[in-house]
Design a protein around this motif. Sequence first.
Motif, PDB file in Angstrom:
ATOM      1  N   ASP A   1      -9.043  -4.312  90.588  1.00  0.00           N
ATOM      2  CA  ASP A   1      -9.754  -5.531  90.237  1.00  0.00           C
ATOM      3  C   ASP A   1     -10.332  -6.098  91.528  1.00  0.00           C
ATOM      4  OD1 ASP A   1     -10.688  -7.978  89.431  1.00  0.00           O
ATOM      5  OD2 ASP A   1      -8.795  -8.668  88.596  1.00  0.00           O
ATOM      6  N   PRO A   2     -11.659  -6.198  91.659  1.00  0.00           N
ATOM      7  CA  PRO A   2     -12.260  -6.645  92.912  1.00  0.00           C
ATOM      8  C   PRO A   2     -12.187  -8.157  93.145  1.00  0.00           C
ATOM      9  CG  PRO A   2     -13.958  -6.148  91.330  1.00  0.00           C
ATOM     10  CD  PRO A   2     -12.661  -5.758  90.698  1.00  0.00           C
ATOM     11  N   LEU A   3     -11.918  -8.936  92.101  1.00  0.00           N
ATOM     12  CA  LEU A   3     -11.900 -10.394  92.258  1.00  0.00           C
ATOM     13  C   LEU A   3     -10.842 -10.825  93.263  1.00  0.00           C
ATOM     14  CD1 LEU A   3     -12.422 -11.732  88.642  1.00  0.00           C
ATOM     15  CD2 LEU A   3     -14.105 -11.382  90.447  1.00  0.00           C
ATOM     16  N   GLY A   4     -11.260 -11.650  94.207  1.00  0.00           N
ATOM     17  CA  GLY A   4     -10.353 -12.133  95.234  1.00  0.00           C
ATOM     18  C   GLY A   4     -10.156 -11.174  96.396  1.00  0.00           C
ATOM     19  N   LYS A   5     -10.680  -9.970  96.282  1.00  0.00           N
ATOM     20  CA  LYS A   5     -10.561  -8.992  97.370  1.00  0.00           C
ATOM     21  C   LYS A   5     -11.511  -9.382  98.503  1.00  0.00           C
ATOM     22  CE  LYS A   5      -8.064  -5.647  95.387  1.00  0.00           C
ATOM     23  NZ  LYS A   5      -6.673  -5.763  95.366  1.00  0.00           N
ATOM     24  N   ILE A   6     -11.145  -8.974  99.698  1.00  0.00           N
ATOM     25  CA  ILE A   6     -11.915  -9.295 100.895  1.00  0.00           C
ATOM     26  C   ILE A   6     -12.449  -8.011 101.517  1.00  0.00           C
ATOM     27  CG2 ILE A   6     -11.755 -10.243 103.235  1.00  0.00           C
ATOM     28  CD1 ILE A   6      -9.568 -12.119 102.144  1.00  0.00           C
ATOM     29  N   PHE A   7     -13.713  -8.057 101.950  1.00  0.00           N
ATOM     30  CA  PHE A   7     -14.266  -6.970 102.741  1.00  0.00           C
ATOM     31  C   PHE A   7     -15.075  -7.574 103.883  1.00  0.00           C
ATOM     32  CE2 PHE A   7     -17.586  -7.649  99.576  1.00  0.00           C
ATOM     33  CZ  PHE A   7     -18.764  -7.509 100.300  1.00  0.00           C
ATOM     34  N   THR A   8     -15.359  -6.773 104.881  1.00  0.00           N
ATOM     35  CA  THR A   8     -16.066  -7.247 106.068  1.00  0.00           C
ATOM     36  C   THR A   8     -17.515  -6.800 106.028  1.00  0.00           C
ATOM     37  OG1 THR A   8     -14.040  -7.152 107.368  1.00  0.00           O
ATOM     38  CG2 THR A   8     -16.112  -7.237 108.592  1.00  0.00           C
ATOM     39  N   LEU A   9     -18.411  -7.762 106.182  1.00  0.00           N
ATOM     40  CA  LEU A   9     -19.837  -7.500 106.293  1.00  0.00           C
ATOM     41  C   LEU A   9     -20.199  -7.565 107.770  1.00  0.00           C
ATOM     42  CD1 LEU A   9     -22.695  -7.244 105.017  1.00  0.00           C
ATOM     43  CD2 LEU A   9     -22.768  -9.745 105.055  1.00  0.00           C
ATOM     44  N   SER A  10     -20.817  -6.514 108.247  1.00  0.00           N
ATOM     45  CA  SER A  10     -21.255  -6.467 109.637  1.00  0.00           C
ATOM     46  C   SER A  10     -22.782  -6.392 109.635  1.00  0.00           C
ATOM     47  CB  SER A  10     -20.653  -5.249 110.339  1.00  0.00           C
ATOM     48  OG  SER A  10     -21.066  -5.204 111.676  1.00  0.00           O
ATOM     49  N   ASN A  11     -23.430  -7.443 110.182  1.00  0.00           N
ATOM     50  CA  ASN A  11     -24.884  -7.493 110.209  1.00  0.00           C
ATOM     51  C   ASN A  11     -25.351  -8.215 111.460  1.00  0.00           C
ATOM     52  OD1 ASN A  11     -24.371 -10.166 109.633  1.00  0.00           O
ATOM     53  ND2 ASN A  11     -25.229 -10.129 107.582  1.00  0.00           N
ATOM     54  N   GLN A  12     -26.588  -8.709 111.467  1.00  0.00           N
ATOM     55  CA  GLN A  12     -27.130  -9.376 112.644  1.00  0.00           C
ATOM     56  C   GLN A  12     -26.364 -10.640 113.015  1.00  0.00           C
ATOM     57  OE1 GLN A  12     -28.604  -9.323 109.624  1.00  0.00           O
ATOM     58  NE2 GLN A  12     -30.027 -11.021 109.347  1.00  0.00           N
ATOM     59  N   PHE A  13     -25.528 -11.143 112.128  1.00  0.00           N
ATOM     60  CA  PHE A  13     -24.728 -12.331 112.396  1.00  0.00           C
ATOM     61  C   PHE A  13     -23.330 -11.981 112.885  1.00  0.00           C
ATOM     62  CE2 PHE A  13     -27.653 -13.478 108.878  1.00  0.00           C
ATOM     63  CZ  PHE A  13     -28.480 -14.299 109.617  1.00  0.00           C
ATOM     64  N   GLY A  14     -23.054 -10.717 113.073  1.00  0.00           N
ATOM     65  CA  GLY A  14     -21.729 -10.281 113.503  1.00  0.00           C
ATOM     66  C   GLY A  14     -20.917  -9.812 112.308  1.00  0.00           C
ATOM     67  N   LYS A  15     -19.611  -9.902 112.422  1.00  0.00           N
ATOM     68  CA  LYS A  15     -18.715  -9.480 111.343  1.00  0.00           C
ATOM     69  C   LYS A  15     -18.162 -10.714 110.640  1.00  0.00           C
ATOM     70  CE  LYS A  15     -17.343  -5.143 113.411  1.00  0.00           C
ATOM     71  NZ  LYS A  15     -16.256  -4.284 113.838  1.00  0.00           N
ATOM     72  N   THR A  16     -18.244 -10.692 109.310  1.00  0.00           N
ATOM     73  CA  THR A  16     -17.770 -11.802 108.498  1.00  0.00           C
ATOM     74  C   THR A  16     -16.961 -11.259 107.339  1.00  0.00           C
ATOM     75  OG1 THR A  16     -19.787 -13.047 109.019  1.00  0.00           O
ATOM     76  CG2 THR A  16     -18.474 -13.826 107.167  1.00  0.00           C
ATOM     77  N   GLU A  17     -15.776 -11.799 107.144  1.00  0.00           N
ATOM     78  CA  GLU A  17     -14.965 -11.426 105.983  1.00  0.00           C
ATOM     79  C   GLU A  17     -15.434 -12.235 104.783  1.00  0.00           C
ATOM     80  OE1 GLU A  17     -10.822 -11.859 106.941  1.00  0.00           O
ATOM     81  OE2 GLU A  17     -10.775  -9.871 107.861  1.00  0.00           O
ATOM     82  N   LEU A  18     -15.720 -11.523 103.683  1.00  0.00           N
ATOM     83  CA  LEU A  18     -16.225 -12.141 102.469  1.00  0.00           C
ATOM     84  C   LEU A  18     -15.247 -11.920 101.327  1.00  0.00           C
ATOM     85  CD1 LEU A  18     -19.897 -10.843 102.748  1.00  0.00           C
ATOM     86  CD2 LEU A  18     -19.045 -13.107 103.386  1.00  0.00           C
ATOM     87  N   THR A  19     -15.131 -12.920 100.450  1.00  0.00           N
ATOM     88  CA  THR A  19     -14.238 -12.842  99.295  1.00  0.00           C
ATOM     89  C   THR A  19     -15.057 -12.688  98.023  1.00  0.00           C
ATOM     90  OG1 THR A  19     -12.639 -14.246 100.420  1.00  0.00           O
ATOM     91  CG2 THR A  19     -12.391 -14.012  98.035  1.00  0.00           C
ATOM     92  N   VAL A  20     -14.734 -11.693  97.224  1.00  0.00           N
ATOM     93  CA  VAL A  20     -15.456 -11.409  95.983  1.00  0.00           C
ATOM     94  C   VAL A  20     -15.103 -12.448  94.919  1.00  0.00           C
ATOM     95  CG1 VAL A  20     -15.843  -9.719  94.146  1.00  0.00           C
ATOM     96  CG2 VAL A  20     -15.481  -8.937  96.504  1.00  0.00           C
ATOM     97  N   THR A  21     -16.137 -13.169  94.426  1.00  0.00           N
ATOM     98  CA  THR A  21     -15.941 -14.162  93.369  1.00  0.00           C
ATOM     99  C   THR A  21     -16.517 -13.710  92.035  1.00  0.00           C
ATOM    100  OG1 THR A  21     -17.981 -15.321  93.921  1.00  0.00           O
ATOM    101  CG2 THR A  21     -15.952 -16.079  94.999  1.00  0.00           C
ATOM    102  N   GLY A  22     -17.259 -12.614  92.049  1.00  0.00           N
ATOM    103  CA  GLY A  22     -17.835 -12.142  90.805  1.00  0.00           C
ATOM    104  C   GLY A  22     -18.405 -10.746  90.941  1.00  0.00           C
ATOM    105  N   VAL A  23     -18.515 -10.096  89.788  1.00  0.00           N
ATOM    106  CA  VAL A  23     -19.099  -8.757  89.710  1.00  0.00           C
ATOM    107  C   VAL A  23     -20.156  -8.800  88.609  1.00  0.00           C
ATOM    108  CG1 VAL A  23     -18.661  -6.322  89.217  1.00  0.00           C
ATOM    109  CG2 VAL A  23     -16.950  -7.679  90.439  1.00  0.00           C
ATOM    110  N   ILE A  24     -21.341  -8.289  88.934  1.00  0.00           N
ATOM    111  CA  ILE A  24     -22.422  -8.234  87.956  1.00  0.00           C
ATOM    112  C   ILE A  24     -22.769  -6.781  87.651  1.00  0.00           C
ATOM    113  CG2 ILE A  24     -23.408 -10.462  88.622  1.00  0.00           C
ATOM    114  CD1 ILE A  24     -25.590  -8.834  90.155  1.00  0.00           C
TER     115      ILE A  24
END
Length: 106
Positions: free
Chosen positions: A51-74
């Motif tokens: 279940d991905p809801l509430g799971k965290i993954f790291t986005l690495s882009n021009q803003f650096g690394k940011t941990e994001l929390t999944v609030t929804g799946v479409i």
Amino acid sequence: LAFTEEQINFVEGDFFQVFSFDKIRGDADLTAPKSVVITESLAQKLFPDQDPLGKIFTLSNQFGKTELTVTGVIAGISSRSDLRGEVFVSIHTLENPAYRQGNDWA
């Protein structure tokens, strides 16, 4: 697990109340910083058989690394739509200068 995703969008918190994409799981609320909505196919890639809801993954882009929390799946977005994306990040994430990693143009 690391991979490249080309279709990442920073959107307003009420984006999924304005656009009627099919929600699979969660409320797709992006009003909080560091919240994210992902497509079902990306959810399976990131969190196979979980279940991905509430799971965290790291986005690495021009803003650096940011941990994001999944609030929804479409569901995947139709090819007939002008809007594209696999990842929809709350624009409110960029309100905090610490998340912009010196990219103040954001």
